[in-house]
Design an enzyme around this catalytic site. Structure first.
Site, PDB file in Angstrom:
ATOM      1  N   HIS A 100       0.867  -1.018  -0.072  1.00  0.00           N
ATOM      2  CA  HIS A 100      -0.380   0.404  -0.299  1.00  0.00           C
ATOM      3  C   HIS A 100       0.680   1.716   0.030  1.00  0.00           C
ATOM      4  O   HIS A 100       1.440   1.305   0.522  1.00  0.00           O
ATOM      5  CB  HIS A 100      -0.935  -0.468   1.231  1.00  0.00           C
ATOM      6  CG  HIS A 100      -0.195  -0.418   2.018  1.00  0.00           C
ATOM      7  ND1 HIS A 100       0.000  -1.653   2.774  1.00  0.00           N
ATOM      8  CD2 HIS A 100      -0.215   0.402   3.170  1.00  0.00           C
ATOM      9  CE1 HIS A 100       0.521  -1.694   3.783  1.00  0.00           C
ATOM     10  NE2 HIS A 100       0.404  -0.396   4.178  1.00  0.00           N
ATOM     11  N   HIS A 102       1.203   5.313   0.942  1.00  0.00           N
ATOM     12  CA  HIS A 102       0.309   5.964   1.964  1.00  0.00           C
ATOM     13  C   HIS A 102       0.923   7.559   1.394  1.00  0.00           C
ATOM     14  O   HIS A 102       2.215   7.908   0.544  1.00  0.00           O
ATOM     15  CB  HIS A 102       1.308   5.670   3.476  1.00  0.00           C
ATOM     16  CG  HIS A 102       1.501   4.616   3.980  1.00  0.00           C
ATOM     17  ND1 HIS A 102       0.606   4.945   4.755  1.00  0.00           N
ATOM     18  CD2 HIS A 102       2.252   3.874   4.017  1.00  0.00           C
ATOM     19  CE1 HIS A 102       0.346   3.925   6.040  1.00  0.00           C
ATOM     20  NE2 HIS A 102       1.284   3.181   5.285  1.00  0.00           N
TER      21      HIS A 102
END
Ligand code: 5GP
Ligand code: ZN
Length: 140
Positions: A100, A102
């Site tokens: 992921h 950020h």
């Protein structure tokens, strides 16, 4: 999909996720424990634990989504800037093993610091050491 992966379950719609954008290979949703208002995570739809596992076309789509969404995140919370980063691997602080990116909105004077705050006491390598590391990366 990895059944026990919280991000796979958000992508699949099994649990609520405050999704803010979707592309062919990427989904963006709000972080449940934000470091700042608007903290957003951009993830590949498929379950890949580490960045290097993502096929290049899906990675291009993922980073295309990051490129397209960042401006909207910054504008939505009236931020001054955005810190963008990946904790790629446990030693880097990765807690959820589904890659992921950020997007953390930043505000003048928020005290959060730059990425150099990760290791402010790092020693400056010599020119020879820099050459050696650059060679190693090229070779790899
Ligand atoms: P990491 O440390 O793996 O880079 O970051 C994981 C991020 O996922 C953290 O910022 C954390 O707040 C967020 N997070 C953990 N569980 C959930 C969840 O169930 N939903 C959402 N939206 N974010 C989560
Ligand atoms: Zn997953």
């Amino acid at each position: 999909m990895a059944e026990d992966c919280i991000f796979c379950r958000i992508v699949a719609g099994d649990i609520p996720g405050r999704i803010v954008a979707e592309t062919d290979h990427a989904v963006a949703f709000l972080d449940a424990n934000p470091l700042a208002p608007g903290h957003t995570l951009v993830v590949p739809r498929e379950h890949y634990a580490r960045l290097d596992e993502i096929p290049s076309d899906e990675a291009a789509d993922l980073f295309g989504a990051v490129h397209d969404i960042t401006d909207s995140v910054e504008a939505a919370v009236d931020a001054d800037a955005v810190s963008i980063g990946i904790n790629d691997g446990e030693a880097a602080g990765q807690e959820v093993p589904h890659t992921h990116v950020h997007l953390v909105p930043r505000f003048e004077g928020d005290g959060g610091g730059p990425f150099h705050a990760i290791n402010p006491n790092s020693e400056q390598p010599s020119d020879a050491e820099l050459d050696e590391i650059a060679d190693a990366i090229r070779d790899a």
